[in-house]
Design an enzyme around this catalytic site. Structure first.
Site: not given
Ligand code: NAD
Length: 524
Positions: A213, A294, A328, A424
């Site tokens: 997905k 992750e 990231c 973040e």
């Protein structure tokens, strides 16, 4: 012991070289690919469930963040029932796919790698349009996709067949790795080819079946990759493709009792939701689900007073503003010794002023748009917070154009505990923090909930060794930037709230998709 490796010989893995766009023939090839791909905008893509093309009543569109009125593709918005049907189909297909010899599955990955290599410019063009990567960044994404296929193919050859154990008296004993079952693969948009394909092929080559997905922001690239994998020989019922909302389709996949594992890459918040969902046993569920998660980062670069400041400035600028800070691994904190702080900030601002921003199909632009309107609003909101938490020394708002363009932004004099130093942002926003000395810098660097990447610039060997020991990140870089991990060379994954440290592109990675069976037979 006859291993699969012995039967299917391959030269040692090397990274796919990047395209040199200074060469006229490569520029011409990329321009032609961009033109070709633009001619395919707006196509509707079906889902694939149990080998059948499936559509849904509701649709969703993927648009070009450089030119938001351009529709890249039209996609099905799967219902939770459709997602569940995909898991059922994958469970059925597992019964045959798990019996396909490892070499056959490996061959599929090598064929996929070849096909991606042949269509390199075209794939990079899709990446450039759908998620706003520059030519160079899009090419790196495509190269990493090839690397994952080549690397995991070789790794599976190593892991196939009986594994040696300590011999034991009067026994024939060995261990063998077997697949887990159905995997829900849920990737982010920021490496739309590499991460989506990497997690998918890791699951497939180890003998699992998959429901992929993709992110709502990058379904077209995922659809192209699925087409390539089908052409390369992955049976359609083995790789199911479901598009739709994360909270509907993704949630249904993570919770299904026949899902054996979830391979997820994305934000901390969603990763934690999936961890919880996977941890709860559903009625009829026979196993403890595995979750390979992750997640995000708040990556820091330490600039020591004994550093080559110019090299640090270059490394920080590239890691903070490459792909608009939407990696990231992006550097979002520069932690600078007070002895070189003013020089560093002044040089960084000069360097970052040269960063060009505009539509990503134009190679003159180093930075393209951020991925969506909501991403842009979130980043601009953080910049407003940052204006109160520090001093904006560069940027601080939108850049001109219809697309979602944000200026490269540097905010100096930020407190280590400020929100923009802890959360973040996932955009081109760098917080610069002053440290008293190297130990103070290390303390500040470690003082977030994340632990993904980090870099240290210093000429002092003892300080670098101290960082090796105490800088708590999954990927530490010394005297180089903290982005740009290469498959094989830099196994990738973080600590703490950055994830389960699965180390993609490393020799341990495929073990997350396998379980070991130990067999001992009494010698007669
Ligand atoms: P996201 O968490 O918003 O979405 C990731 C995926 O999860 C998407 O496919 C989305 O549809 C799906 N999803 C959303 N809600 C869900 C739910 N409730 N249940 C199941 N699935 C759901 O992340 P994103 O915006 O796509 O990606 C950016 C994030 O990914 C950043 O935080 C970045 O740091 C992280 N990231 C981490 C790594 C790494 O290796 N650690 C690599 C790339 C990106």
């Amino acid at each position: 012991m006859a291993t699969a490796e012995a039967k299917l010989q391959k030269p040692e893995f090397t990274n796919e070289p990047f395209v040199d766009f200074s060469k006229p023939e490569n520029r011409t090839a990329m321009e032609a690919a961009l033109k070709k791909v633009a001619g395919e905008f707006g196509r509707e893509y079906p889902m694939y469930i149990g080998g059948e093309k499936v559509t849904s009543a509701e649709k969703m569109t993927s648009t070009n963040p450089s030119h938001p009125s351009q529709v890249i593709g039209v996609f099905q918005k799967a219902t939770a029932e459709q997602a569940r049907a995909a898991v059922e189909a994958a469970a059925k297909a597992f019964e045959s796919w798990k019996r396909v010899p490892a070499e056959k599955r490996v061959e599929v990955l090598f064929r996929a790698a070849k096909s991606i290599r042949e269509r390199k410019f075209e794939i990079s063009a899709w990446i450039c349009y759908e998620v706003g990567k520059s030519w160079v960044e899009a090419d790196a994404d495509t190269a990493e996709t090839i690397d994952f296929c080549e690397f995991y193919g070789r790794e599976m050859l190593r892991l196939a067949g009986p594994q040696k154990v300590t011999p034991y008296q009067n026994e024939r004993n060995f261990m063998t790795y077997i697949p887990l079952g159905v995997g829900a693969v849920i990737p982010p948009w920021n490496f739309p080819a590499a991460i989506a394909t990497g997690m998918t092929v890791a699951a497939l080559v180890t003998g699992n079946t998959v429901v992929l997905k993709p992110s709502e922001e990058s379904p077209t690239i995922a659809a192209r990759m699925v087409e390539i994998l089908y052409e390369a020989g992955v049976p359609k019922d083995v790789l199911n493709f479901v598009t739709g909302l994360g909270e509907v389709a993704g949630d249904a996949l993570a919770k299904h009792p026949k899902t054996r594992f979830v391979a997820f890459t994305g934000s901390k918040d969603v990763g934690l939701l999936i961890s919880e969902a996977a941890g709860k046993r559903q009625p009829g569920q026979l196993w403890i689900k595995r979750a390979v998660l992750e997640m995000g980062g708040k990556d820091a670069t330490i600039v020591d007073e004994e550093a080559d400041v110019d090299a640090a400035v270059e490394g920080v600028a590239q890691a903070a503003f490459g792909y608009q800070g939407q990696k990231c691994s992006a550097c979002s904190r520069a932690i600078v010794s007070e002895k070189v702080y003013d020089t560093f900030v002044q040089k960084l601002v000069e360097r970052a002023k040269k960063v060009t921003v505009g539509p990503s199909e134009d190679p003159a632009n180093y930075m393209g748009p951020v991925v969506s309107e909501s991403a842009m609003k979130g980043i601009l909101n953080y910049i407003e917070v940052g204006k109160k938490e520090g001093k904006v020394v560069l940027g601080g708002g939108r850049a001109p154009g219809d697309g979602y363009f944000v200026q490269p932004t540097v905010i100096a004099d930020v407190d280590p505990k400020a929100r923009i130093a802890q959360e973040e942002i996932f955009g081109p926003v760098l917080a610069v923090i002053k440290a008293k000395d190297f130990d103070d810098a290390l303390r500040i660097a470690n003082d977030t909930e994340f632990g993904l990447t980090g870099a240290v610039y210093s000429k002092n060997k003892a300080k670098l060794e101290k960082a090796e020991e105490t800088f708590h990140v999954g990927n530490l870089y010394l005297n180089r930037k903290c982005t740009g991990a290469m498959v094989g060379a830099h196994p990738f994954g973080g600590f703490n709230m950055s994830g389960t440290d699965s180390k993609t592109g490393g020799k341990d990675y495929l073990l997350h998709f396998l379980q070991a069976k130990s067999i001992a037979e009494k010698a007669s």
